[in-house]
Design an enzyme around this catalytic site. Structure first.
Site, PDB file in Angstrom:
ATOM      1  N   GLY A   9      41.851  19.477  14.104  1.00  0.00           N
ATOM      2  CA  GLY A   9      41.107  18.529  13.283  1.00  0.00           C
ATOM      3  C   GLY A   9      40.590  19.260  12.065  1.00  0.00           C
ATOM      4  N   CYS A  10      39.416  18.887  11.595  1.00  0.00           N
ATOM      5  CA  CYS A  10      38.825  19.542  10.425  1.00  0.00           C
ATOM      6  C   CYS A  10      38.693  21.046  10.675  1.00  0.00           C
ATOM      7  CB  CYS A  10      37.450  18.940  10.141  1.00  0.00           C
ATOM      8  SG  CYS A  10      36.560  19.764   8.815  1.00  0.00           S
ATOM      9  N   PHE A  11      39.200  21.840   9.745  1.00  0.00           N
ATOM     10  CA  PHE A  11      39.222  23.286   9.991  1.00  0.00           C
ATOM     11  C   PHE A  11      37.861  23.954   9.907  1.00  0.00           C
ATOM     12  CE2 PHE A  11      41.471  23.921   5.566  1.00  0.00           C
ATOM     13  CZ  PHE A  11      40.366  23.449   4.887  1.00  0.00           C
TER      14      PHE A  11
END
Length: 170
Positions: A9-11
């Protein structure tokens, strides 16, 4: 030192999560396995480049092994959801594990097979050989360290939990 790449997902949250793990010596946010050279965040955000937001994890194999890192990864993702984690949606937010060494694939497959038994739906997290990795801009490196109240799809308790986990020596 060994390296493995995780898309969760969002890093921002994925990087912060892996930084808590004893034996992880370096992390870097970036983009994996797309179809253009040197993508920008803005290009990846369009979901037309084929890239996923990911984190390069460099680890000391004397302190932590790939199997442990993979197990930890499954605590930070829902592997049954395609192209979404938390409120973040799009192909850039898909989950994945990207390896360099063919010998790692056997370990990855073993862990995935064990984890599949814990889910009613199929695991859709991709497993691929690393084709490309481009670091994200400095703005996106260590974002949650620089922005204590920054957005993250992962709960804060998960970071503290990860810090407390230790690999059992076999």
């Amino acid at each position: 030192m060994k390296e493995i790449y995780f898309a969760g997902g969002c890093f921002w949250g994925t990087q912060h999560f892996f930084k808590q793990i004893d034996g992880v010596v370096e992390t870097q946010t970036g983009f994996v396995n797309g179809n253009i050279s040197n993508p920008t965040y803005e290009e990846v955000y369009t979901d037309t480049t084929g890239y996923a937001e990911a984190v390069r994890v460099k680890y000391d194999e004397n302190k932590v092994d790939l199997e442990f890192l993979l197990d930890m990864f499954f605590h930070a993702i829902d592997p049954t959801i395609l192209n979404r984690q938390g409120h973040d949606e799009g192909t850039r937010y898909r989950t994945g594990v990207y390896y360099n060494d063919e010998n790692e694939l056997q370990i990855i497959r073993k862990v995935f097979d064990e984890k599949q038994k814990q889910y009613n739906q199929p695991i859709v997290t991709e497993v691929e050989k690393l084709k490309s990795f481009y670091p994200a801009s400095e703005y996106h490196q260590d974002y949650l360290d620089k922005n204590k109240d920054g957005y993250c799809h992962l709960p804060l308790e998960l970071f503290e939990w990860a810090k407390q986990q230790k690999m059992n020596k076999r």
